[in-house]
Design a protein around this motif. Structure first.
Motif, PDB file in Angstrom:
ATOM      1  N   ALA A 161       4.454   3.559   1.890  1.00  0.00           N
ATOM      2  CA  ALA A 161       3.559   2.422   2.115  1.00  0.00           C
ATOM      3  C   ALA A 161       2.563   2.741   3.230  1.00  0.00           C
ATOM      4  O   ALA A 161       1.369   2.418   3.124  1.00  0.00           O
ATOM      5  CB  ALA A 161       4.372   1.180   2.469  1.00  0.00           C
ATOM      6  N   ARG A 211       2.200  -3.129  -8.812  1.00  0.00           N
ATOM      7  CA  ARG A 211       1.148  -3.201  -7.787  1.00  0.00           C
ATOM      8  C   ARG A 211      -0.221  -3.347  -8.457  1.00  0.00           C
ATOM      9  O   ARG A 211      -1.076  -4.124  -8.011  1.00  0.00           O
ATOM     10  CB  ARG A 211       1.185  -1.952  -6.910  1.00  0.00           C
ATOM     11  N   ASP A 217      -0.469   6.183  -7.712  1.00  0.00           N
ATOM     12  CA  ASP A 217       0.836   5.628  -7.342  1.00  0.00           C
ATOM     13  C   ASP A 217       1.941   6.147  -8.254  1.00  0.00           C
ATOM     14  O   ASP A 217       3.056   6.445  -7.798  1.00  0.00           O
ATOM     15  CB  ASP A 217       0.802   4.098  -7.398  1.00  0.00           C
ATOM     16  N   ASP A 244       3.637  -3.751   0.555  1.00  0.00           N
ATOM     17  CA  ASP A 244       4.204  -2.490   0.086  1.00  0.00           C
ATOM     18  C   ASP A 244       5.480  -2.127   0.841  1.00  0.00           C
ATOM     19  O   ASP A 244       6.452  -1.635   0.254  1.00  0.00           O
ATOM     20  CB  ASP A 244       3.187  -1.357   0.250  1.00  0.00           C
TER      21      ASP A 244
END
Length: 481
Positions: free
Chosen positions: A344, A70, A367, A90
């Motif tokens: 997400a 990401r 994350d 996501d």
């Protein structure tokens, strides 16, 4: 001049290949470090949580393959143009991992007949179920999986195909024209095409193949693992052959490398009968539990976002399930669009309430921590589906003996280093995720799992004591028993 990025992984494609695809697609130089399996025990302590892949940049390290991807996607402009587009991407990527988890029972099953049944179900039902929906989604998105253009979700999808082909022995998307065209577009892009032509190969001889085929005979005859205890070099040599041999029929591949299936959310209106139409811009739909939806409720309450908290009883689920694209909740509805995947959704809401990082690397740190906590949560997952009480007890004992002592001390040290928080030295949505998930650990194990971890316990209490959260906990509906 040395490249500014260093990516470390094993000498296979696995979980690092999609990241290599991203760098290669954009022409970003990176150091591709590959650790041999026999060197892994000595190297393991140099990683944040004892996992690979690991990304290093300007003296900083981060782990968790999807979190890394990401981050890199943002650097190479393959992310969304706004928060909702990133939520759509996501949700797709998180669903890929969900589907991969459906293959885990096959990996751990030792009974031949049961394995046969699991395989038949996976190949006759699971793959067609998902791939049909991928095909529809790709057609709706101009030949891509999300937002009508190439994103990192497409590279993640394509990079995982070779692993699945090893497992199934067939080209699973051959009959899905749009998906096959997507694969061609990705693999024919100049950067990735060049990468595939020049990527490192392990040099093997026929002696390696002979050893890999003969060694299992020793285990079969003796009834023990003849290599793993005292002969790590031979064990590593046996497994180094497996990803490369063309005799795939004879090898059971590690399902950890299975990263294809995708529970793509097909955006559609949820049936209005689930709950009454009301004014709030957001509608969150879930069971009448805290569970996987509580992180989103916490975030919206913290940020003062008015939302419709739609709950249904467990007995209503069989009738409601077909109304959701992939039969899963929670889902978030906003301005006529519906997206699933709890993490997400939480990441999207965290952006709305300013509980994210100030730059892409800070968001990578958050994350990575969230994905690590989720890794621990998934250790509890078999407990939910096991019906035999004796087996459930064994699962809990293994978690208490192995998993909690591995993760909790490391998380405790991270909180100490971050001034009482899990990342960046300040409150982020990772702390909210911890506060909502930690409750589950106590409920399942029947013990105070944080009794010996004062920093983690204090963090949970700190989140729960925030005025808006404290008020929510006091008035929220009681979970169904």
């Amino acid at each position: 001049m040395a490249s500014s990025y260093k990516l470390t992984y094993f000498p296979t494609q696995g979980r690092a290949e999609s990241i290599r695809f991203l760098f290669s697609y954009a022409g970003v130089e990176f150091e591709d470090v590959r650790i041999l399996h026999e060197d892994w025990p000595a190297f393991k302590d140099q990683t944040p949580f004892g996992f690979l892949p690991m990304l290093e940049h300007e003296g900083k390290k981060s782990h968790q393959s999807v979190a890394i991807m990401r981050y890199v996607a943002k650097q190479v402009k393959l992310a969304g143009n706004d928060d909702w587009e990133n939520l759509e991407i996501d949700a797709i990527v998180d669903s890929i991992r969900d589907c991969a988890s459906k293959f885990h029972p096959l990996r751990f099953e030792t009974h031949d007949e049961k394995k046969k049944v699991l395989k038949e179900q996976l190949f006759k039902e699971t793959l067609p179920y998902f791939l049909t929906r991928f095909e529809v989604a790709a057609k709706k998105n101009n030949g891509y999986l999300a937002v009508g253009r190439l994103t990192w979700a497409d590279l993640y999808f394509v990079a995982g195909l070779p692993s699945l082909k090893h497992f199934t022995e067939i080209d699973i998307i051959k009959e899905y024209k749009t998906l096959a065209e997507l694969r061609t577009k990705v693999l024919e892009s100049p950067g990735i095409k060049k990468w595939l032509e020049n990527q490192p190969r392990i040099q093997l001889t026929w002696a390696n193949f002979y050893w890999a085929t003969i060694a299992p005979v020793f285990d079969e005859v003796t009834g023990i693992d003849t290599l793993i205890a005292n002969y790590p070099e031979l064990q590593a040599a046996k497994y180094r052959v497996n990803p490369f041999t063309v005799l795939k029929k004879w090898i059971e591949l590690d399902i950890k490398t299975l990263h294809l299936c995708d529970q793509l959310v097909v955006f559609e209106q949820v049936d209005a009968n689930i709950c009454e139409k009301m004014a709030p811009a957001y509608k969150l739909i879930y069971f009448n539990y805290t569970g996987l939806a509580e992180i989103s409720r916490f975030l919206m309450k913290y940020g003062g976002i008015d939302f419709e908290d739609c709950r249904f009883k467990t007995e209503e689920w069989p009738q409601l399930k077909p109304k959701f694209s992939f039969g899963e909740v929670p889902v978030l509805e906003h301005k006529g669009k519906v997206v699933g995947q709890s993490i997400a959704i939480a990441r999207y809401l965290a952006k709305q309430v300013k509980l994210v990082g100030n730059d892409d690397w800070e968001n990578l740190e958050i994350d990575a921590i969230v994905d690590t906590i989720n890794d621990l949560r998934l250790k509890f997952w078999p407990w939910w589906y096991e019906e035999d009480e004796a087996k459930k007890n064994v699962i809990v004992e293994n978690i208490k003996k192995d998993n909690l002592p591995y993760y909790l001390p490391r998380l405790e040290e991270i909180v100490k280093k971050n001034k009482g928080y899990l990342a960046l030295g300040r409150l982020t949505w990772a702390d909210f995720y911890w506060a909502t998930i930690a409750e589950i650990f106590d409920e399942i194990t029947g013990i105070d799992t944080l009794a010996n971890y004062p920093e983690l316990k204090a963090l949970r209490e700190r989140v729960n004591s925030l005025p808006a959260i404290k008020k929510w906990i006091e008035v929220r509906p009681k979970d169904d028993s």
